[in-house]
Design a protein around this motif. Structure first.
Motif, PDB file in Angstrom:
ATOM      1  N   LYS A 359       0.855  -1.187   0.000  1.00 52.08           N
ATOM      2  CA  LYS A 359       0.000   0.000   0.000  1.00 52.08           C
ATOM      3  C   LYS A 359       0.885   1.229   0.000  1.00 52.08           C
ATOM      4  N   ARG A 360       0.326   2.342  -0.418  1.00 48.59           N
ATOM      5  CA  ARG A 360       1.136   3.555  -0.592  1.00 48.59           C
ATOM      6  C   ARG A 360       1.678   4.081   0.733  1.00 48.59           C
ATOM      7  N   GLU A 361       0.986   3.813   1.836  1.00 43.61           N
ATOM      8  CA  GLU A 361       1.492   4.254   3.139  1.00 43.61           C
ATOM      9  C   GLU A 361       2.780   3.541   3.533  1.00 43.61           C
ATOM     10  N   ASP A 362       3.161   2.501   2.807  1.00 47.15           N
ATOM     11  CA  ASP A 362       4.424   1.800   3.082  1.00 47.15           C
ATOM     12  C   ASP A 362       5.624   2.533   2.488  1.00 47.15           C
ATOM     13  N   ARG A 562       0.571  -1.684 -10.551  1.00 50.54           N
ATOM     14  CA  ARG A 562       1.770  -0.890 -10.321  1.00 50.54           C
ATOM     15  C   ARG A 562       1.751  -0.077  -9.025  1.00 50.54           C
ATOM     16  N   THR A 563       0.575   0.126  -8.402  1.00 51.31           N
ATOM     17  CA  THR A 563       0.458   0.949  -7.190  1.00 51.31           C
ATOM     18  C   THR A 563       1.217   2.264  -7.398  1.00 51.31           C
ATOM     19  N   LEU A 564       0.840   2.982  -8.433  1.00 52.36           N
ATOM     20  CA  LEU A 564       1.531   4.226  -8.783  1.00 52.36           C
ATOM     21  C   LEU A 564       1.374   5.267  -7.680  1.00 52.36           C
ATOM     22  N   GLN A 565       2.462   5.980  -7.417  1.00 48.65           N
ATOM     23  CA  GLN A 565       2.473   7.055  -6.424  1.00 48.65           C
ATOM     24  C   GLN A 565       2.371   8.397  -7.150  1.00 48.65           C
ATOM     25  N   ILE A 566       1.353   9.191  -6.796  1.00 55.18           N
ATOM     26  CA  ILE A 566       1.138  10.485  -7.445  1.00 55.18           C
ATOM     27  C   ILE A 566       0.880  11.530  -6.369  1.00 55.18           C
ATOM     28  N   HIS A 567       1.660  12.602  -6.391  1.00 56.76           N
ATOM     29  CA  HIS A 567       1.454  13.677  -5.421  1.00 56.76           C
ATOM     30  C   HIS A 567       2.029  14.979  -5.967  1.00 56.76           C
ATOM     31  N   GLY A 568       1.723  16.086  -5.304  1.00 58.25           N
ATOM     32  CA  GLY A 568       2.221  17.367  -5.780  1.00 58.25           C
ATOM     33  C   GLY A 568       1.979  18.486  -4.791  1.00 58.25           C
ATOM     34  N   GLU A 569       2.422  19.682  -5.182  1.00 53.91           N
ATOM     35  CA  GLU A 569       2.286  20.865  -4.337  1.00 53.91           C
ATOM     36  C   GLU A 569       0.917  21.513  -4.574  1.00 53.91           C
ATOM     37  N   PRO A 570       0.060  21.603  -3.554  1.00 56.62           N
ATOM     38  CA  PRO A 570      -1.314  22.088  -3.781  1.00 56.62           C
ATOM     39  C   PRO A 570      -1.421  23.601  -3.722  1.00 56.62           C
ATOM     40  N   TRP A 571      -0.507  24.274  -4.378  1.00 58.54           N
ATOM     41  CA  TRP A 571      -0.533  25.737  -4.433  1.00 58.54           C
ATOM     42  C   TRP A 571      -0.015  26.176  -5.789  1.00 58.54           C
ATOM     43  N   SER A 572      -0.202  27.447  -6.119  1.00 59.61           N
ATOM     44  CA  SER A 572       0.311  27.999  -7.368  1.00 59.61           C
ATOM     45  C   SER A 572       1.558  28.814  -7.061  1.00 59.61           C
ATOM     46  N   GLY A 573       1.983  29.627  -8.020  1.00 57.78           N
ATOM     47  CA  GLY A 573       3.244  30.330  -7.876  1.00 57.78           C
ATOM     48  C   GLY A 573       3.146  31.643  -7.140  1.00 57.78           C
ATOM     49  N   GLY A 574       2.438  31.661  -6.017  1.00 56.46           N
ATOM     50  CA  GLY A 574       2.369  32.857  -5.204  1.00 56.46           C
ATOM     51  C   GLY A 574       1.517  33.958  -5.796  1.00 56.46           C
ATOM     52  N   VAL A 575       0.497  33.584  -6.588  1.00 58.51           N
ATOM     53  CA  VAL A 575      -0.394  34.569  -7.191  1.00 58.51           C
ATOM     54  C   VAL A 575      -1.835  34.195  -6.885  1.00 58.51           C
ATOM     55  N   ASP A 576      -2.728  35.165  -6.972  1.00 61.90           N
ATOM     56  CA  ASP A 576      -4.152  34.905  -6.798  1.00 61.90           C
ATOM     57  C   ASP A 576      -4.694  34.219  -8.049  1.00 61.90           C
ATOM     58  N   ASP A 577      -5.475  33.187  -7.839  1.00 60.62           N
ATOM     59  CA  ASP A 577      -6.036  32.416  -8.947  1.00 60.62           C
ATOM     60  C   ASP A 577      -7.534  32.670  -9.003  1.00 60.62           C
ATOM     61  N   GLY A 770       1.300  -0.168  12.960  1.00 60.40           N
ATOM     62  CA  GLY A 770       0.545   0.936  13.534  1.00 60.40           C
ATOM     63  C   GLY A 770       1.005   2.300  13.047  1.00 60.40           C
ATOM     64  N   LEU A 771       2.199   2.405  12.497  1.00 57.13           N
ATOM     65  CA  LEU A 771       2.691   3.668  11.943  1.00 57.13           C
ATOM     66  C   LEU A 771       2.282   3.850  10.482  1.00 57.13           C
ATOM     67  N   ARG A 772       1.595   2.852   9.930  1.00 56.13           N
ATOM     68  CA  ARG A 772       1.259   2.880   8.498  1.00 56.13           C
ATOM     69  C   ARG A 772      -0.207   2.497   8.288  1.00 56.13           C
ATOM     70  N   LEU A 773      -1.095   3.092   9.076  1.00 55.64           N
ATOM     71  CA  LEU A 773      -2.520   2.815   8.928  1.00 55.64           C
ATOM     72  C   LEU A 773      -2.980   3.251   7.538  1.00 55.64           C
TER      73      LEU A 773
END
Length: 856
Positions: A359-362, A562-577, A770-773
């Protein structure tokens, strides 16, 4: 001036005055002025310009004036034309459709393009204007020539007779103004024919063999009905050349770009603004024609017979050479792609199995830069491989008796490496590469090789060797912007946002379905072709969360094992959207849970260490004011109520539908790394004193919290980017030299105690369920978190059937004093303290430390 007079332009080239005034008043104009009208047969075509009053109109720039209207041709060409006699002067004009400015074309057939200048010499002269409704080219016989291919084939293509110089069914056009006039057709039946170049729609000026006015007819043969025949007339040499191509086999299914087979290559590109599209390969230029490709719109295609493997090719849109957004390989420093049979290039010895993960928490993710990790000689990597893809996986390397390189990663125990940008970027190394040029091409500066196939194989070998050593590979991808607008702008401006959300001035607009499709196709290509195990999105907050959800769900379904891992930064480049509610934020993260997409938990990061570039130390500095934020992050920042609906607060700190959605970290390539943050804040004691203990405390929280832990290269042995006391460079070292960013492997032996702590904490995480619920319900039911002053304690059960049968206790103590822990019933052992792994029956939590107890 010999009687001539200059006429001043009365309209701007972008839009007519009436429309400009409407825009200034805030009136809605439909369609948008930058969008060409659909390609329908016009009912009227005029040539509004500064000569309109001379031809009898009441004023200039009059698209509805009857005297300015062209006449539809009766030769079946669909063209419009008219001849006027104009007095001497300098003029300008455009083509207007259906007697208004709503649709108009200027120089080079561009919608709302530049005015076309027209200079009439002393004495005046007649001028013939001609407009083509397919290419939207409007021209005149002063600025260019009206060139036709007159010959024995013309009746076969619909002219009233052969050898008809005034039939524009065989009109050659010079839309880009380079002096070469071209026309391609597939309408000439199989047979042998003759042709000459006729200029001015008559035989008064014509050219035959070798460009001679008295030359013989030019003979050519069409081998099969349906063959492409290309006519090219050089206006300098007057040479007319004719080239025929046999009809190719059926085009391939699939995506865009250069799709190779041994007998033909299919070239495809998206061109929503113009039909003037060609590709040059092997010294020959081929016109691309509209193609119906499932899942795509406005695609142009040419199927070129022959084996073009490893050959360069150049797309051209309008008058510009453009890069192929789907190129699999490129000629460095150019806009040329290279035709590749990438799937046929196997890694040495064939593909190894992908390392299993339940699982991805591993996951334990280690961020690294291809160059930084091995470029220093202390890496022990062979000189030719340092800073290269191959250097990352060279085994058996050491420095001062400690393991380096990939052997170090195995010793540390990480499950994933996350590579900073490794596709083709614009800057020269050392640089982190956040300036994309070609999304599907391995960066040549990270390769030992120049031959295209060798470069592909080296990247595949790197991924494969990581897999053989039990480590998965993630790519840092930058689909939110390009190095500059020049990357795609000459294809179409529709690739880019009007609002510059990335802070770089060239933000990609994935709200356009074809741009979104390009990103999805690129992601799938890296997984399918290079066996990549997932992606870190730079500024994923620039993207529409619904698109991200679509991309991720597609990939997870296409590669279910494949249990692909996908993540990112949930913000833009310091501008109002202005479209923030539609973008990836903490508040929309629950809505992308179905694709197993996570986000970097900046809220938890800041609660632990304070700001990324300031001297506020947060919880790790002893603050008790944010203990509740620490408790939330320790639990994986779960939603208060489980739901996949977006939250009303885009920055809600409790956002995770599932623990896998929070990427926990205190250090990354951006800003001060964790060690430099601590020393910048004035903490003393060095690696063996309070500063070193604080480092271990911070990363200990990351490695014992619910979610996915992440840390940056060198953190595990206190790598510093501060040189000669320069913290400002260390705060943003993306373009600093090797003396700042390169890993110095002597730091590992010097700070081996810190390395041992990281290693022990990772091993403990792996061995402690227990550290990987793995679910929101498990966190809610199997985890009891309490706050006592500033000390945060969680009792955890790894057994869903016995949710209060706690087997793990984790204590975060930011104070300077030990804390006595009231343990649940049973026999307990302390297994992690401030120094790493331990084996003790003590129930005391160390000061400034993460302490873990396990039931024995």
């Amino acid at each position: 001036m010999h009687g001539t007079r200059t006429r001043h332009r009365r309209l701007p080239t972008a839009k007519p005055l009436a429309l400009a005034a409407a825009a200034a008043l805030g009136l809605a104009l439909t369609p948008a002025l930058t969008t060409p009208a659909s390609a329908v047969t016009p009912t009227a075509v005029s040539v509004p310009g500064t000569f309109n009053s001379e031809i009898g109109c009441t004023g200039d720039w009059a698209p509805d004036c009857s005297q300015a209207q062209l006449t539809p041709r009766t030769d079946g060409s669909g063209a419009w034309s008219r001849t006027y006699t104009l007095p001497a002067g300098s003029y300008a004009y455009k083509a207007a459709i259906n007697k208004s400015w709503a649709e108009n074309y200027g120089a080079k057939g561009q919608s709302y393009g530049a005015d076309i200048p027209l200079h009439i010499p002393a004495g005046g002269r007649s001028v013939t204007f001609v407009y083509d409704p397919v290419t939207h080219w409007i021209t005149d016989d002063v600025n260019s020539r009206i060139v036709t291919a007159g010959g024995s084939f013309q009746s076969e293509i619909g002219c009233s007779s052969d050898w008809a110089p005034d039939c524009l069914k065989s009109w050659l056009k010079d839309i880009d103004g380079d002096g070469t006039y071209t026309w391609s057709t597939e309408a000439i039946p199989a047979g042998s024919y003759s042709v000459k170049a006729a200029v001015g729609q008559s035989w008064n000026e014509s050219y035959g063999q070798s460009g001679s006015p008295t030359g013989d007819n030019i003979d050519f043969t069409v081998p099969e009905t349906g063959s492409t025949v290309d006519f090219r007339y050089n206006s300098t040499t007057h040479v007319l050349s004719v080239q025929t191509e046999e009809p190719p086999g059926p085009a391939l299914d699939g995506t865009l770009g250069a799709l190779y087979t041994p007998t033909q290559t299919t070239f495809r590109i998206w061109s929503p603004d113009t039909s003037q599209v060609s590709v040059t390969v092997g010294g020959q230029t081929h016109t691309l024609r509209p193609a119906d490709v499932a899942g795509y719109t406005d695609v142009y295609q040419a199927v070129v017979p022959g084996n073009w493997k490893n050959q360069p090719y150049q797309f051209r849109v309008g008058s510009n050479n453009v890069r192929d957004p789907y190129a699999r390989m490129v000629k460095p420093g150019t806009t040329e792609g290279i035709v590749m049979d990438v799937d046929a290039i196997e890694p040495t010895g064939g593909w190894a199995p992908t390392p299993a993960i339940t699982k991805r928490e591993d996951a334990v993710i280690y961020e690294m830069n291809v160059r930084n990790f091995t470029i220093d000689p202390s890496s022990g990597v062979d000189a030719a491989r340092r800073g290269k893809f191959a250097g990352l996986t060279q085994t058996g390397t050491t420095h001062n008796g400690v393991k380096t390189g990939i052997d170090h990663l195995k010793e540390l125990g990480v499950t994933h490496v996350q590579l900073l940008p490794s596709y083709d970027f614009n800057s020269t190394v050392p640089n982190w590469g956040y300036d994309p040029l070609n999304y599907n091409v391995p960066e040549e500066q990270f390769s030992q090789y120049t031959a295209p196939e060798d470069r592909v194989r080296e990247f595949k070998n790197m991924v494969n060797e990581f897999h053989k050593n039990g480590i998965r590979v993630l790519m840092d991808v930058v689909y939110n912007h390009t190095a500059s607008k020049d990357v795609f702008q000459n294809i179409t401006g529709k690739y880019y946002h009007q609002t510059q959300l990335s802070g770089t001035g060239n933000s990609i607009d994935d709200s356009n379905p074809m741009v979104s499709r390009m990103i999805l196709d690129s992601l799938e290509y890296w997984v399918d072709t290079y066996n990549i195990d997932g992606f870190r999105f730079d500024l994923i907050g620039v993207h529409q969360y619904k698109n991200v959800d679509q991309w991720a769900k597609y990939l997870q379904a296409a590669f279910p094992d494949r249990t692909l891992q996908i993540h990112g930064e949930p913000w833009s480049g310091g501008v109002d959207d202005p479209q923030e509610a539609q973008k990836v934020r903490y508040g929309t993260t629950p809505a992308i849970a179905g694709g197993h997409v996570g986000v970097f938990n900046g809220t938890y990061r800041d609660a632990i260490k304070g700001g990324t570039r300031d001297q506020n130390l947060g919880y790790m500095g002893g603050s008790s004011s944010n203990a509740s934020s620490i408790a939330l992050g320790m639990r994986g920042s779960p939603l208060a109520t489980k739901s996949t609906s977006p939250l009303s607060d885009p920055w809600a700190p409790a956002f995770a539908y599932d623990p896998e959605q929070t990427i926990n970290y205190v250090s990354a390539h951006d800003d001060l790394n964790i060690w430099d943050k601590i020393t910048y804040s004035g903490v003393t004691g060095g690696p063996t004193g309070r500063a070193g203990q604080m480092n271990r405390f911070a990363v200990g929280m990351v490695l014992t919290s619910q979610g996915i832990p992440f840390f940056h290269e060198g953190d595990e042995f206190l790598h510093s980017k501060v040189v000669n006391g320069d913290y400002e460079a260390a705060k943003n070292s993306y373009e600093s030299g090797d003396h700042v960013n390169a890993i110095q492997w002597s730091e590992k032996s010097a700070n081996n105690a810190t390395f041992r702590y990281y290693k022990d904490a990772i091993a403990l995480r792996k061995s402690t369920p227990g550290l990987r619920l793995a679910t929101w319900e498990a966190v809610k039911n199997q985890m009891n978190t309490t706050i006592n002053g500033s000390v945060v304690t969680s009792a955890i059960s790894s057994n869903a059937a016995a949710p209060t049968g706690y087997d793990t206790v984790v204590v975060y103590n930011p104070t300077t004093n030990p804390s006595s822990v009231s343990m649940p019933a049973g026999n307990w052992k302390k297994v992690l303290d401030s120094n790493g792994a331990t084996d003790s029956t003590s129930t005391t939590a160390d000061p400034l430390a993460v302490t873990v107890f396990k039931k024995s």
